[in-house]
Design an enzyme around this catalytic site. Structure first.
Site, PDB file in Angstrom:
ATOM      1  N   SER A 163       0.826  -1.207   0.000  1.00 13.57           N
ATOM      2  CA  SER A 163       0.000   0.000   0.000  1.00 13.57           C
ATOM      3  C   SER A 163       0.864   1.264   0.000  1.00 13.57           C
ATOM      4  O   SER A 163       1.655   1.470  -0.911  1.00 13.57           O
ATOM      5  CB  SER A 163      -0.958  -0.040   1.195  1.00 13.57           C
ATOM      6  N   ASP A 260      -9.496  -4.725  -5.279  1.00 14.59           N
ATOM      7  CA  ASP A 260      -8.825  -3.567  -4.691  1.00 14.59           C
ATOM      8  C   ASP A 260      -9.098  -2.318  -5.529  1.00 14.59           C
ATOM      9  O   ASP A 260      -8.994  -2.347  -6.759  1.00 14.59           O
ATOM     10  CB  ASP A 260      -7.321  -3.845  -4.634  1.00 14.59           C
ATOM     11  N   HIS A 292      -7.809  -5.203  -0.924  1.00 12.77           N
ATOM     12  CA  HIS A 292      -6.571  -4.536  -0.536  1.00 12.77           C
ATOM     13  C   HIS A 292      -5.944  -5.165   0.713  1.00 12.77           C
ATOM     14  O   HIS A 292      -6.625  -5.409   1.699  1.00 12.77           O
ATOM     15  CB  HIS A 292      -6.873  -3.051  -0.284  1.00 12.77           C
TER      16      HIS A 292
END
Length: 317
Positions: A163, A260, A292
């Site tokens: 991320s 995601d 995600h």
């Protein structure tokens, strides 16, 4: 101070944090820490080190349970958390790196950088670069960290992140490509569910307007000095951004997840890098049916194990 005014909210990123107009920050996630230790499940040993006392830039280093005298690949890991929560010492990061180090048989240095909004971007980038330079001092045996000097094969150094941490890993590789790293070269970069975005929607990003609005507002909050979502650091594919051909590594692995919101940006990054004239090898892996950072939420899942194996193969190929 007027108690009413002190409770006025300046910004919310729920369910993550709330910032008040008097400057107070309340974090609702990512504040817990766990000590370094010998992990009984994997045999991985960890310890904490201070890199820059003046700014509190630090790291946690992981050593696998390996009796071989062979030197091992090094992964430099940047945790996620929207640039504003989590740490190198959080349970999420710590438990995952115990697993990743064990399965990959690598040394890991997990970087602890300062967080927004108290330390807005580019602080996290600058802290991460400082830490990367510190690692590089060990290339010729000049650094003081014994685990790095005795166990690392500096011909196999990888930047890894999930991320926002993957965003940092990309930006560190770009900076390394332009500035260099005291003789040390980065062999590969693994970007897992990378936090890339842009002013204009692509693919399926606009299908969930609530989620899109949440992501739209995040970058201006963590980087008020350059609030556009087309800042090259959050959108390396934007018009006018530095060419990806300058990426300072030999190999890139891009990992995306089907559900995601950042999936399409990962694919665009992969395609843009392939066409950029960059001389390295880029691969992409998509996990079907997952969202995600799913692998961090359930370390025992089958698809999470597949992703970890994919990363391990990348580090050892």
């Amino acid at each position: 101070m007027d108690p009413v005014k002190s409770n006025e909210v300046a910004y919310e990123m729920l369910p993550v944090l709330r910032v008040y107009k008097d400057g107070r920050v309340e974090r609702y996630q990512g504040t817990e820490v766990v000590p370094s230790s010998l992990d009984p499940h994997t045999g991985v040993l960890s310890k904490d080190i201070m890199i820059t006392p003046q700014t509190n830039v630090s790291a946690r280093i992981y050593l696998p349970n390996n009796q071989s005298i062979q030197k091992l690949p090094l992964i430099i890991y940047f945790h996620g958390g929207r640039f504003c929560i989590e740490s190198a010492f959080s349970p999420t990061t710590h438990h995952y790196l115990n697993l990743l180090v064990s399965k990959s048989n690598v040394i890991a240095v997990s970087i602890n950088y300062r967080l927004a909004p108290e330390h807005p971007l580019p602080t996290a980038y600058d802290d991460s670069w400082t830490a990367l330079q510190w690692v590089a001092t060990h290339f010729k045996g000049e650094g003081h960290e014994v685990w790095l000097k005795e166990h690392v094969d500096f011909g196999r150094v990888f930047l890894v992140g999930d991320s926002a941490g993957a965003n940092i890993a990309h930006n560190m590789a770009m900076r390394a490509g332009h500035e260099g790293l005291v003789d040390m070269e980065i062999y590969g970069v693994a970007l897992v569910h990378t936090y890339f975005w842009g002013e204009e929607s692509i693919g399926s990003e606009a299908l969930n307007m609530e989620k899109k609005a949440n992501v739209d507002s995040a970058w201006p909050f963590v980087c008020p000095s350059s609030p556009s979502n087309d800042d090259p650091r959050i959108n390396p594919m934007a018009v006018g951004a530095p060419m990806l051909s300058g990426l300072g590594c030999t190999s890139v692995l891009v990992c995306v997840a089907e559900k995601d919101v950042f999936r399409d940006r990962g694919w665009l990054y992969y395609e843009t890098l392939k066409r950029s004239g960059w001389k390295g090898i880029v691969e992409i892996v998509e996990t079907q049916g997952e969202d995600h950072i799913f692998h961090l939420r359930n370390l025992s899942s089958e698809k999470g194990a597949d992703l970890t194996k994919c990363l391990a193969d990348f580090f050892n190929s």
